[in-house]
Design a protein around this motif. Structure first.
Motif, mmCIF file in Angstrom:
data_model
loop_
_atom_site.group_PDB
_atom_site.id
_atom_site.type_symbol
_atom_site.label_atom_id
_atom_site.label_comp_id
_atom_site.label_asym_id
_atom_site.label_seq_id
_atom_site.Cartn_x
_atom_site.Cartn_y
_atom_site.Cartn_z
ATOM 1 N N VAL A 162 39.636 18.977 15.623
ATOM 2 C CA VAL A 162 38.308 18.779 16.544
ATOM 3 C C VAL A 162 38.338 18.510 17.657
ATOM 4 N N VAL A 163 37.483 18.417 18.780
ATOM 5 C CA VAL A 163 37.741 17.999 20.412
ATOM 6 C C VAL A 163 36.479 17.462 20.547
ATOM 7 N N TYR A 164 36.554 16.387 20.272
ATOM 8 C CA TYR A 164 34.962 15.158 20.075
ATOM 9 C C TYR A 164 34.858 15.149 21.807
ATOM 10 N N GLN A 165 33.212 15.533 21.743
ATOM 11 C CA GLN A 165 32.454 15.025 23.237
ATOM 12 C C GLN A 165 32.867 13.644 24.196
ATOM 13 N N ASP A 166 33.344 12.945 23.924
ATOM 14 C CA ASP A 166 34.650 11.869 24.509
ATOM 15 C C ASP A 166 35.780 11.969 24.773
ATOM 16 N N LEU A 167 36.333 13.084 24.145
ATOM 17 C CA LEU A 167 37.095 13.230 24.624
ATOM 18 C C LEU A 167 38.541 12.960 23.781
ATOM 19 N N ALA A 168 38.260 11.840 23.639
ATOM 20 C CA ALA A 168 39.545 10.065 22.616
ATOM 21 C C ALA A 168 40.701 10.688 23.539
ATOM 22 N N LEU A 169 40.511 10.098 24.695
ATOM 23 C CA LEU A 169 41.778 10.476 25.643
ATOM 24 C C LEU A 169 42.007 8.544 26.178
ATOM 25 N N CYS A 170 43.047 8.895 26.072
ATOM 26 C CA CYS A 170 43.691 6.794 26.859
ATOM 27 C C CYS A 170 44.045 7.175 29.160
ATOM 28 N N ASP A 171 42.985 6.449 29.818
ATOM 29 C CA ASP A 171 42.961 6.435 30.560
ATOM 30 C C ASP A 171 44.539 6.099 31.030
ATOM 31 N N ASN A 172 44.973 5.049 30.663
ATOM 32 C CA ASN A 172 46.073 5.043 31.088
ATOM 33 C C ASN A 172 47.546 5.190 30.588
ATOM 34 N N LEU A 173 47.233 6.222 29.750
ATOM 35 C CA LEU A 173 48.981 6.798 28.855
ATOM 36 C C LEU A 173 48.706 8.535 29.868
ATOM 37 N N ILE B 296 42.304 20.073 24.758
ATOM 38 C CA ILE B 296 41.843 21.567 24.355
ATOM 39 C C ILE B 296 43.148 21.316 23.466
ATOM 40 N N ALA B 297 44.088 21.780 23.983
ATOM 41 C CA ALA B 297 45.552 21.593 25.099
ATOM 42 C C ALA B 297 46.529 20.651 23.465
ATOM 43 N N LYS B 298 45.865 19.362 23.470
ATOM 44 C CA LYS B 298 45.776 18.346 22.347
ATOM 45 C C LYS B 298 45.662 19.013 21.001
ATOM 46 N N ALA B 299 44.417 20.589 20.633
ATOM 47 C CA ALA B 299 43.660 20.387 19.542
ATOM 48 C C ALA B 299 44.697 21.396 19.149
ATOM 49 N N VAL B 300 45.627 22.478 19.680
ATOM 50 C CA VAL B 300 46.666 23.227 19.722
ATOM 51 C C VAL B 300 48.387 23.502 19.598
ATOM 52 N N LEU B 301 48.823 22.088 20.293
ATOM 53 C CA LEU B 301 49.434 21.766 20.400
ATOM 54 C C LEU B 301 49.646 21.936 18.560
ATOM 55 N N ARG C 223 44.395 26.241 13.354
ATOM 56 C CA ARG C 223 44.313 27.665 13.219
ATOM 57 C C ARG C 223 41.987 27.765 13.310
ATOM 58 N N VAL C 224 41.753 26.214 13.541
ATOM 59 C CA VAL C 224 40.880 25.835 13.778
ATOM 60 C C VAL C 224 40.255 25.262 14.722
ATOM 61 N N VAL C 225 39.295 25.001 15.676
ATOM 62 C CA VAL C 225 39.297 24.246 16.839
ATOM 63 C C VAL C 225 37.348 23.961 17.147
ATOM 64 N N LEU C 226 37.399 22.917 16.882
ATOM 65 C CA LEU C 226 35.671 22.890 17.163
ATOM 66 C C LEU C 226 35.657 21.918 18.173
ATOM 67 N N LEU C 227 34.977 22.151 19.273
ATOM 68 C CA LEU C 227 34.974 21.867 20.468
ATOM 69 C C LEU C 227 33.234 21.713 20.446
ATOM 70 N N ASP C 228 33.399 20.264 20.734
ATOM 71 C CA ASP C 228 31.869 19.518 20.759
ATOM 72 C C ASP C 228 31.567 19.368 22.638
ATOM 73 N N GLU C 229 30.272 20.396 22.851
ATOM 74 C CA GLU C 229 29.855 19.826 24.124
ATOM 75 C C GLU C 229 30.586 19.926 25.224
ATOM 76 N N PRO C 230 31.863 20.846 24.955
ATOM 77 C CA PRO C 230 33.011 20.810 26.302
ATOM 78 C C PRO C 230 32.787 20.282 27.876
ATOM 79 N N THR C 231 31.590 20.969 27.927
ATOM 80 C CA THR C 231 31.076 21.221 29.025
ATOM 81 C C THR C 231 30.022 21.151 29.656
#
Length: 259
Positions: free
Chosen positions: A84-95, A155-160, A164-172
């Motif tokens: 799942v790729v949530y709307q807040d993306l769950a990425l760390c800005d400092n990395l 998204i790339a992190k999710a498919v890495l 086989r199933v990727v859920l995208l929450d409000e990606p745009t």
């Protein structure tokens, strides 16, 4: 039509006295984008979190690749190949990009030392497989990326992980026109690569452009599940706001009484 990759049958979920999902049937097919639409409070987030193993369904059946499965945790969902790729993306800005893509799943050499070269190569290969050309270096800090580039990395992190199933929450939702175009192209490429993609969006123009199927939720029930090419903007809006469109869907009054 091919068999669904992921199938939910008669799924119910309540929080205390409030029933949020009512006998929901939901299918995701390989090589297709399934749009999940509905107004705020329709049950979209609850359904996604149930698929992701964050919530446990009160009742109902799950099947993956035609086989019965149980999903009681995010790890069980990930082991099946559901990301799942949530709307807040769950990425760390400092990395940087590599560190974000492998966060919590770092490759090591000898089980102790981080294998930076392997992680860099896998990150580059994954981005290249998705035809991503807007990222200059996989060692760029995420803080330096645009909104569209961040979405691409998420998204790339999710498919890495061979998902086989990727859920995208409000990606745009927070993107400009050019960045939205990049993300929608990427969504389509995921499906073309054989993945089952679920797109959660309030933007019906985006939905109609990239989706193969549309599942509309209304007050926790499935109002309609139909091919995108057989629907139009006004019909989808009616399904979202009233639970029906002409002879499609459940009567709004029935759904309201059952909520």
């Amino acid at each position: 039509m091919t068999d669904p990759l992921l199938e939910l049958r008669s799924v119910n979920k309540s929080f205390g006295p409030v029933q949020v999902l009512h006998d929901v049937d939901f299918r995701v097919y390989p090589g297709q984008v399934t749009a999940l639409v509905g107004d705020n409070g329709a049950g979209k987030s609850t359904l996604v979190k149930t698929i992701a193993g964050i919530y446990r369904a009160d009742s109902g059946d799950f099947a993956f690749d035609g086989k019965p499965v149980t999903i009681h945790s995010p790890k069980e969902a990930a082991d099946l190949g559901i990301e799942v790729v949530y709307q807040d993306l769950a990425l760390c800005d400092n990395l940087d990009i590599v560190q974000n893509m492998f966060l919590g799943r770092e490759a090591t050499s000898g089980g102790v030392v981080l294998d930076e070269l392997t992680m860099e190569e896998r990150a580059r290969t994954t981005l290249a497989s998705l035809s991503v050309r807007t990222v200059k270096s996989v060692r760029q800090s995420v803080a330096s990326l645009s909104g569209g580039q961040r979405q691409t990395v998420a998204i790339a992190k999710a498919v890495l992980w061979n998902s086989r199933v990727v859920l995208l929450d409000e990606p745009t939702a927070a993107l400009g026109v050019a960045q939205t175009r990049q993300v929608l192209d990427l969504v389509r490429r995921l499906a073309d690569a054989g993945l089952g993609v679920v797109l959660i969006s309030h933007n019906m123009v985006d939905v109609l452009e990239v989706s193969d199927r549309i599942t509309a939720l209304y007050l926790g029930r499935v109002a309609a599940d139909l091919p995108a090419k057989e629907s139009n903007l006004s019909q989808i809006v009616e399904l979202i706001t009233a639970g029906r469109s002409g002879d499609i869907g459940i009567p709004a009054a029935t759904a309201a009484e059952s909520a």
